[in-house]
Scaffold this motif. Sequence first.
Motif, PDB file in Angstrom:
ATOM      1  N   ALA A 129      -7.323 -48.961  73.783  1.00  0.00           N
ATOM      2  CA  ALA A 129      -6.731 -47.762  72.902  1.00  0.00           C
ATOM      3  C   ALA A 129      -6.067 -48.768  71.721  1.00  0.00           C
ATOM      4  O   ALA A 129      -5.778 -49.887  71.969  1.00  0.00           O
ATOM      5  N   ASP A 130      -6.343 -48.248  70.481  1.00  0.00           N
ATOM      6  CA  ASP A 130      -5.454 -48.837  69.159  1.00  0.00           C
ATOM      7  C   ASP A 130      -4.710 -47.897  68.422  1.00  0.00           C
ATOM      8  O   ASP A 130      -4.996 -46.875  68.459  1.00  0.00           O
ATOM      9  N   LEU A 131      -3.680 -48.571  68.105  1.00  0.00           N
ATOM     10  CA  LEU A 131      -2.891 -47.575  67.108  1.00  0.00           C
ATOM     11  C   LEU A 131      -2.800 -48.346  65.726  1.00  0.00           C
ATOM     12  O   LEU A 131      -2.889 -49.483  65.282  1.00  0.00           O
ATOM     13  N   LEU A 132      -2.645 -47.215  64.746  1.00  0.00           N
ATOM     14  CA  LEU A 132      -3.028 -47.705  63.176  1.00  0.00           C
ATOM     15  C   LEU A 132      -2.004 -47.055  62.466  1.00  0.00           C
ATOM     16  O   LEU A 132      -1.340 -45.880  62.695  1.00  0.00           O
ATOM     17  N   GLY A 133      -1.470 -47.653  61.307  1.00  0.00           N
ATOM     18  CA  GLY A 133      -0.331 -46.956  60.329  1.00  0.00           C
ATOM     19  C   GLY A 133      -1.001 -47.766  58.922  1.00  0.00           C
ATOM     20  O   GLY A 133      -1.167 -48.804  58.865  1.00  0.00           O
ATOM     21  N   GLU A 134      -0.462 -46.693  57.978  1.00  0.00           N
ATOM     22  CA  GLU A 134      -0.585 -46.941  56.639  1.00  0.00           C
ATOM     23  C   GLU A 134       0.306 -46.598  55.801  1.00  0.00           C
ATOM     24  O   GLU A 134       0.823 -45.169  56.008  1.00  0.00           O
ATOM     25  N   VAL A 135       0.657 -47.275  54.825  1.00  0.00           N
ATOM     26  CA  VAL A 135       1.896 -46.747  53.684  1.00  0.00           C
ATOM     27  C   VAL A 135       1.350 -46.990  52.376  1.00  0.00           C
ATOM     28  O   VAL A 135       0.896 -48.247  52.105  1.00  0.00           O
ATOM     29  N   LYS A 136       1.306 -45.888  51.429  1.00  0.00           N
ATOM     30  CA  LYS A 136       0.969 -46.089  50.013  1.00  0.00           C
ATOM     31  C   LYS A 136       2.216 -46.491  49.156  1.00  0.00           C
ATOM     32  O   LYS A 136       3.072 -45.612  49.181  1.00  0.00           O
ATOM     33  N   LEU A 137       2.126 -47.339  48.363  1.00  0.00           N
ATOM     34  CA  LEU A 137       3.154 -47.745  47.678  1.00  0.00           C
ATOM     35  C   LEU A 137       2.616 -47.354  46.134  1.00  0.00           C
ATOM     36  O   LEU A 137       1.907 -48.037  45.646  1.00  0.00           O
ATOM     37  N   GLY A 138       3.068 -46.190  45.680  1.00  0.00           N
ATOM     38  CA  GLY A 138       2.396 -45.722  44.526  1.00  0.00           C
ATOM     39  C   GLY A 138       0.954 -45.616  44.446  1.00  0.00           C
ATOM     40  O   GLY A 138       0.302 -44.920  45.754  1.00  0.00           O
ATOM     41  N   THR A 139       0.250 -45.907  43.573  1.00  0.00           N
ATOM     42  CA  THR A 139      -1.159 -45.343  43.559  1.00  0.00           C
ATOM     43  C   THR A 139      -2.055 -46.481  43.735  1.00  0.00           C
ATOM     44  O   THR A 139      -3.155 -46.317  44.329  1.00  0.00           O
ATOM     45  N   ASP A 140      -1.686 -47.750  43.596  1.00  0.00           N
ATOM     46  CA  ASP A 140      -2.537 -48.834  43.664  1.00  0.00           C
ATOM     47  C   ASP A 140      -2.124 -49.798  45.069  1.00  0.00           C
ATOM     48  O   ASP A 140      -3.032 -50.599  45.309  1.00  0.00           O
ATOM     49  N   TRP A 141      -0.985 -49.607  45.463  1.00  0.00           N
ATOM     50  CA  TRP A 141      -0.775 -50.763  46.636  1.00  0.00           C
ATOM     51  C   TRP A 141      -0.817 -50.077  48.019  1.00  0.00           C
ATOM     52  O   TRP A 141      -0.401 -48.832  48.260  1.00  0.00           O
ATOM     53  N   VAL A 142      -1.283 -50.553  48.965  1.00  0.00           N
ATOM     54  CA  VAL A 142      -1.285 -49.997  50.495  1.00  0.00           C
ATOM     55  C   VAL A 142      -0.985 -51.042  51.399  1.00  0.00           C
ATOM     56  O   VAL A 142      -1.392 -52.291  51.258  1.00  0.00           O
ATOM     57  N   ILE A 143      -0.110 -50.865  52.488  1.00  0.00           N
ATOM     58  CA  ILE A 143       0.287 -51.688  53.426  1.00  0.00           C
ATOM     59  C   ILE A 143       0.009 -50.764  54.601  1.00  0.00           C
ATOM     60  O   ILE A 143       0.149 -49.969  54.999  1.00  0.00           O
ATOM     61  N   GLN A 144      -0.935 -51.890  55.413  1.00  0.00           N
ATOM     62  CA  GLN A 144      -1.602 -51.488  56.721  1.00  0.00           C
ATOM     63  C   GLN A 144      -0.871 -52.202  57.915  1.00  0.00           C
ATOM     64  O   GLN A 144      -1.049 -53.336  57.863  1.00  0.00           O
ATOM     65  N   ALA A 145      -0.882 -51.652  58.952  1.00  0.00           N
ATOM     66  CA  ALA A 145      -0.526 -52.351  60.373  1.00  0.00           C
ATOM     67  C   ALA A 145      -1.307 -51.868  61.513  1.00  0.00           C
ATOM     68  O   ALA A 145      -1.732 -50.436  61.571  1.00  0.00           O
ATOM     69  N   LYS A 146      -1.827 -52.717  62.370  1.00  0.00           N
ATOM     70  CA  LYS A 146      -2.469 -52.266  63.569  1.00  0.00           C
ATOM     71  C   LYS A 146      -2.231 -53.083  64.992  1.00  0.00           C
ATOM     72  O   LYS A 146      -1.905 -54.257  64.813  1.00  0.00           O
ATOM     73  N   VAL A 147      -2.312 -52.403  65.826  1.00  0.00           N
ATOM     74  CA  VAL A 147      -1.890 -52.812  67.290  1.00  0.00           C
ATOM     75  C   VAL A 147      -3.331 -52.521  67.956  1.00  0.00           C
ATOM     76  O   VAL A 147      -3.610 -51.304  68.411  1.00  0.00           O
ATOM     77  N   ALA A 148      -4.088 -53.565  67.993  1.00  0.00           N
ATOM     78  CA  ALA A 148      -5.352 -53.294  69.018  1.00  0.00           C
ATOM     79  C   ALA A 148      -5.188 -53.548  70.494  1.00  0.00           C
ATOM     80  O   ALA A 148      -4.420 -54.661  70.848  1.00  0.00           O
ATOM     81  N   ASN A 149      -5.725 -52.934  71.190  1.00  0.00           N
ATOM     82  CA  ASN A 149      -5.605 -53.207  72.643  1.00  0.00           C
ATOM     83  C   ASN A 149      -4.145 -52.992  73.086  1.00  0.00           C
ATOM     84  O   ASN A 149      -3.599 -53.769  73.674  1.00  0.00           O
ATOM     85  N   VAL A 150      -3.465 -51.895  72.599  1.00  0.00           N
ATOM     86  CA  VAL A 150      -2.212 -51.256  72.992  1.00  0.00           C
ATOM     87  C   VAL A 150      -1.862 -51.862  74.191  1.00  0.00           C
ATOM     88  O   VAL A 150      -0.597 -52.119  74.317  1.00  0.00           O
ATOM     89  N   LEU A 151      -2.678 -51.351  75.170  1.00  0.00           N
ATOM     90  CA  LEU A 151      -2.276 -51.285  76.499  1.00  0.00           C
ATOM     91  C   LEU A 151      -2.372 -52.688  77.303  1.00  0.00           C
ATOM     92  O   LEU A 151      -2.274 -52.874  78.224  1.00  0.00           O
TER      93      LEU A 151
END
Length: 610
Positions: free
Chosen positions: A559-581
């Motif tokens: 299983a993986d967990l994913l997250g994303e935050v948009k900063l305005g219209t042009d910037w995106v920050i993404q984070a992921k934890v793969a093989n969370v278990l």
Amino acid sequence: MSRIPLRRSALSVMCCVCSMPVLAAEKDSTDVIVTATRTEQNVDNVIASVTVITREDIERRQLQSLQDVLRGEVGIDITNQGGLGKFTSLFMRGASPGHILVLVDGVRVGNATSGTTSFEYIPVDQIERIEIVRGPRSSIYGSDAISGVIQIFTRRATPGISTSVGVASDETYRGTASVGLVEDDYWFNLTADRLQTDGFNSCRGSFDDACFTFEPDRDGYRNTSGTVRAGYRWGEAADVEFSTLYAKGKSQFDGGFQNEAEFRQIIPTLRGRVRVSDALTLKLTVGDSHDDVDSLYNGEFRSEFNTEKRTGTLQADWQITQTQLLTLGGDYIDDRIESSTEFDRTNRDNTGLFGVYQARFGEHEIELSGRYDDNEQFGSHSSGNVGWKWHVSPTLALTATYGSAFRAPTFNDLYYPGFSNPELDPENADNYELGLSGRVPLGRWSINGFVTHIDDMIDLNSSFVPQNVAEARIRGIETFTELAFDRWLFDFNYSWLDPRNRGDGPNFDNLLQRRARHSARAQLMRSFGTFSLGTEARGQGKRYNDAANTVRLGSYVVADLLGEVKLGTDWVIQAKVANVLDRDYETVYLYNEPDRTYSLTVRYSPTALK
């Protein structure tokens, strides 16, 4: 079934399913597939099981490699020998890795000596789109397309500048930059990418199996790649486009004779289209695919295998009526090798002629295709396909298909010194398939059942010489569901497979090695305005690492967990934890898969590009 952005497609495609003729595909590229018949089709009108993976899908799931993109797709098993850049095999519908035809921008790719594709070296950040067609397509493409076709499209031209940088566990770093110019009549795009990682210990070690050594070290990987695309259009009358994919790097692994590989891939392509009249269009594609690998042991040269595929296709599409299309064409393929190993022959060519007839009569669609190939080594071969689709209602369709396919022996099979057989015949296959697909207000679903018989399979005898002695019978059921509601996205697929060895000998009725009988993947995403969260889980049942079914690989769920935050219209920050278990599992005996890993990506993509 196709993986397309649901918010745009769920309503637009439903509105056009009944009103649009079978041969007239809309211009929204997310709804159109070209690989199934070499002509544009709306995904709902394709008489085959298909999947479309877009750039948006790849970025949303934060994937680092092509094998990660394909892992868990319907009907696909992936085996990997130790992480990024390590040897990767792909099994589609239980057939062998060499039974898949792979195209990049319409050009055949793959190693002419082994007959397989180096998926591990194709850079994911240079990919715009992937089309997967399951089932035999030899009647259109010739040799190798026994279990299906995968076509990779490199990054398209987009105006402006975009970039992304990322860091991950195992000292992994990546960076991508793209610049493009798009005007009414011409376009240009350049994308550059760099990926490097220290990796982890790829093999647990054994002097009797797998890597045949003990090397408890980190096995790194680096890949520097780029794509160039430029084109010009003369209104609706004609257009021409040139593109090139280039990738170069080095991969470390564990081995007693060799433990490093320096690779280079170059795939230049030239495409042209001329609209002779309202009913007739001519297309020309010329390409040259290079797959070069130098093998080393602790920095010392061991061997060299450089292979090249020169290809050309001329195609004519004749729109007989609004609902009837006839395609006629010819292919030329010239395989060449340069190697430190001396082969009896170092080149061979193949000429193929093909025809495809597509039509819709009321609620019924038909597809008839046939091909004749003349190969310099194994002679002539014919293949065919017939498909029928009945649109029972605006939201329900039934399909039935039959197809024959073949695969020509590779240079290794025919000419490798001391371990080859120049008298080999092509492998032959017959496939029967039934499918049911539909739409619901929130998305789509499908279920397909198939039976494939493969005869004259090439297998090694007790002296490790290839012979046409093996047979296989593969039965399977594939299901897929994709839904979008409010701010939720959900999809789920499950495959049941029964891949059996039916050849004479001690392995009769055994499961084919490294194929799982049960595979599944589920994704769930939720948007909260400027940020989103999601999870993905995939799993497989038990498999056997060997043909004798004595070395068992256990079942697993990751299983993986994913997250994303948009900063305005042009910037995106993404984070992921793969093989969370932090599950331990293997897809190849004694070869390690990644533990729990973390990644962070910052992406800049101006609104004008979206």
